[in-house]
Design a protein around this motif. Structure first.
Motif, mmCIF file in Angstrom:
data_model
loop_
_atom_site.group_PDB
_atom_site.id
_atom_site.type_symbol
_atom_site.label_atom_id
_atom_site.label_comp_id
_atom_site.label_asym_id
_atom_site.label_seq_id
_atom_site.Cartn_x
_atom_site.Cartn_y
_atom_site.Cartn_z
ATOM 1 N N GLU A 264 41.114 44.185 33.269
ATOM 2 C CA GLU A 264 41.048 43.715 34.658
ATOM 3 C C GLU A 264 40.542 44.831 35.561
ATOM 4 O O GLU A 264 41.179 45.895 35.667
ATOM 5 C CB GLU A 264 42.430 43.267 35.146
ATOM 6 C CG GLU A 264 42.974 42.032 34.449
ATOM 7 C CD GLU A 264 44.321 41.597 35.008
ATOM 8 O OE1 GLU A 264 44.864 42.318 35.895
ATOM 9 O OE2 GLU A 264 44.856 40.569 34.557
ATOM 10 N N GLY A 265 39.386 44.616 36.197
ATOM 11 C CA GLY A 265 38.865 45.531 37.201
ATOM 12 C C GLY A 265 38.669 46.958 36.726
ATOM 13 O O GLY A 265 38.829 47.909 37.500
ATOM 14 N N SER A 267 37.076 50.407 35.917
ATOM 15 C CA SER A 267 35.968 51.206 36.454
ATOM 16 C C SER A 267 36.035 52.612 35.889
ATOM 17 O O SER A 267 37.101 53.108 35.512
ATOM 18 C CB SER A 267 36.038 51.285 37.986
ATOM 19 O OG SER A 267 35.966 50.003 38.577
ATOM 20 N N ASP A 274 34.495 47.641 38.082
ATOM 21 C CA ASP A 274 35.139 46.333 38.227
ATOM 22 C C ASP A 274 34.835 45.395 37.059
ATOM 23 O O ASP A 274 34.517 44.217 37.256
ATOM 24 C CB ASP A 274 34.700 45.691 39.551
ATOM 25 C CG ASP A 274 35.647 44.563 39.978
ATOM 26 O OD1 ASP A 274 36.824 44.616 39.587
ATOM 27 O OD2 ASP A 274 35.194 43.639 40.668
ATOM 28 N N SER A 276 35.846 43.019 34.125
ATOM 29 C CA SER A 276 36.964 42.178 33.704
ATOM 30 C C SER A 276 36.492 41.251 32.595
ATOM 31 O O SER A 276 35.452 40.602 32.719
ATOM 32 C CB SER A 276 37.503 41.351 34.876
ATOM 33 O OG SER A 276 38.013 42.181 35.898
ATOM 34 N N GLY A 311 41.546 50.080 37.378
ATOM 35 C CA GLY A 311 41.645 48.958 36.467
ATOM 36 C C GLY A 311 42.842 49.017 35.538
ATOM 37 O O GLY A 311 43.571 50.024 35.479
ATOM 38 N N ARG A 475 27.736 46.760 36.029
ATOM 39 C CA ARG A 475 28.548 45.617 36.453
ATOM 40 C C ARG A 475 28.375 44.434 35.499
ATOM 41 O O ARG A 475 27.288 44.202 34.972
ATOM 42 C CB ARG A 475 28.189 45.179 37.876
ATOM 43 C CG ARG A 475 28.558 46.224 38.919
ATOM 44 C CD ARG A 475 28.499 45.666 40.330
ATOM 45 N NE ARG A 475 28.964 46.671 41.288
ATOM 46 C CZ ARG A 475 30.230 46.866 41.621
ATOM 47 N NH1 ARG A 475 31.173 46.105 41.063
ATOM 48 N NH2 ARG A 475 30.585 47.792 42.482
#
Length: 502
Positions: A264-265, A267, A274, A276, A311, A475
């Motif tokens: 989750e998130g 980085s 971010d 996930s 994260g 990303r």
């Protein structure tokens, strides 16, 4: 083209090693201004043939001709003197000295009293580097360059002499798409100058893009030469391995187990942000994107090689903190790295010791390592993964690329992980072994492993994955199921054209 006098010709080359006839009367020729592919499975004899041409090995039988003049190659310097240049897949650079010194090593320009003419050296080198459109200069220390830029230094060496023939051995293995384009321009320039190019690669799309003819070796024997424009991948594959391969996605959906890993998130500075995603037991989750998209960096963070800046990571529903590879292994995460030779194996050690290296501390009998326990583990995974090696005593550096990769996979499977991350699983592996690795990854998923596959090859990620995560500039852009993904939608996502979508 074939009516010309060959730039280089090998006739009836025979080379044997103890118990193995590596080359069985191989004949091969490349014309001036021709790009000629040499293809075959790992172990087919390509490297041995090139080492004979380069004077590293002396053949028991056969002859070498340069411009139809019979030549005996007694070593690499003699090969170079005869106009034969090699661009090696395995980098052969001295990291502590400059780019210029590496390119002209052994042939540095001199002034009076034997002093190096540094001004001339740097000027010549910078002129070559400008042709390659690189971002570094002649004075740059080679050890400060990326692997891709070091490969460009290897390529620059071929431009320093009046070459008759240049051999490129897997030259694009470490290059970005932009660097590949520059390389192909260099090859086009050499071709225009009448230089014969021998191009060794497992990447079919490159072979069909830039070559004129394709010669195939199998089991040390010459199997034929075809014009590239008059053949296709299936015919070349049949010549290489004796059968056709079906690389379409044929595995049926499986009943997945619970979520093994959830992120989750996550980085890591500027490398990725971010991220996930989740992967379930029995599932293969593919990661696809351009070089620099952040795929490998996510894997390295999950394995404890990098420290996340934000994260959360959950294993089987429980949040965990991973601070090192040992931590990751103990929590059930294993990583088959991108470069098996530099990061996954100790090439001078035998197969058994490579297989058991991460757990050698647990295989002791008193103060000594238990040979019986190590051999038992090796035998188990040799049979399970169908590793082809004469014995556990075989030095792993002498195995084919596919069998080396199986050793790395076996090493981590023997640690009984919950999540197996495989980065570029078939890089530098021939098409037959590639199929075996793909089938192995699918079989591991069937056995309940959660498998993450990172690949730069679209056919591969489409073939093995149940779901695909597309990344662009650090990303996650979109996630696809195997049923909904298309090549066009995947290309758009990794090019930043489409934003995140459910």
């Amino acid at each position: 083209m074939t009516d010309q006098k060959p730039a280089l010709r090998l006739e009836g080359i025979v080379k044997t090693f103890p118990g193995v006839r590596a080359l069985d009367g191989v004949s091969f020729a490349v014309q001036p201004g021709e790009v000629h592919a040499l293809m075959g499975e790992n172990g087919a004899g390509k490297s041995t043939l090139m080492k004979v041409l380069g004077g590293i090995y002396q053949p028991e039988e056969g002859r070498i001709f340069i411009d139809e003049r019979e030549t005996v190659m007694r070593g690499p310097l003699e090969a170079k003197a005869n106009g034969v240049m090699f661009i090696h897949q395995e980098l052969s650079l001295a990291e502590e000295i400059s780019v210029a010194e590496n390119i002209y090593l052994g042939e540095l320009p001199r002034k009076s009293f034997g002093r190096v003419d540094w001004a001339t050296l740097y000027a010549r080198t910078d002129a070559i580097l400008q042709k390659l459109k690189v971002s570094f200069n002649a004075r740059t220390r080679v050890g400060d360059l990326s692997i891709a830029n070091q490969q460009m230094v290897e390529i620059a060496r071929a431009l320093t002499v009046d070459a008759k023939a240049v051999i490129f051995d897997e030259p694009t293995a470490s290059l970005t798409d932009a660097e590949k384009s520059v390389l192909f321009d260099v090859i086009a320039d050499l071709r225009a100058q009448g230089v014969g190019i021998i191009y060794i690669s497992h990447r079919m799309e490159e072979i069909f893009k830039i070559t004129d003819r394709i010669s195939v070796l199998r089991d040390g024997a010459y199997r034929g030469t075809l014009e590239t424009a008059k053949t296709d991948e299936d015919e070349i594959t049949r010549m290489m391995i004796g059968r056709s391969l079906d690389l379409t996605r044929t595995h049926a959906p499986v009943d997945l187990g619970p979520v093994a890993l959830r992120v989750e998130g996550l980085s890591c500075g500027d490398l990725f942000q971010d991220a996930s995603f989740e992967v379930r037991e029995g599932e293969v989750l593919g990661f696809y994107g351009l070089v620099g998209a952040g795929r490998t960096e996510i894997a390295e963070t999950l394995f404890g090689l990098r420290k996340p800046t934000a994260g959360r990571i959950f294993l089987k529903g429980e949040e965990v903190t991973i601070t090192s590879p040992i931590d990751a292994i103990q929590k059930g995460i294993s990583l088959v790295p991108e470069s098996r030779k530099e990061q996954g194996l100790v090439l001078g050690m035998n197969c058994r010791d490579n297989m058991t290296l991460p757990q050698v501390g647990d295989l002791t009998a008193g103060p000594f390592v238990s040979d019986g326990a190590e051999i038992s583990i090796y035998d188990q995974y040799r049979d399970r993964l169908q590793i082809k090696s004469p014995s556990w005593r075989t030095t792993v550096g002498n195995l084919s690329g596919g069998n080396q990769q199986k050793i790395v996979i076996g090493k981590w499977l023997s640690m009984r992980p919950e999540v197996l991350i495989v980065d570029e699983p078939t890089r530098g592996i021939d098409v037959g072994s590639k199929s075996e690795i793909h089938n192995l990854l699918r079989e591991l998923a069937k056995q309940g492993y959660a498998v993450i596959v990172i690949s730069s090859e679209m056919p591969e990620v489409l073939h093995v994955s149940d779901r695909i995560v597309a990344m662009y500039h650090g990303r996650v852009m979109r996630e696809f199921t195997a049923e909904e993904v298309t090549e066009d939608s995947l290309i758009q996502a990794i090019s930043g054209i489409e934003g995140s979508a459910a």
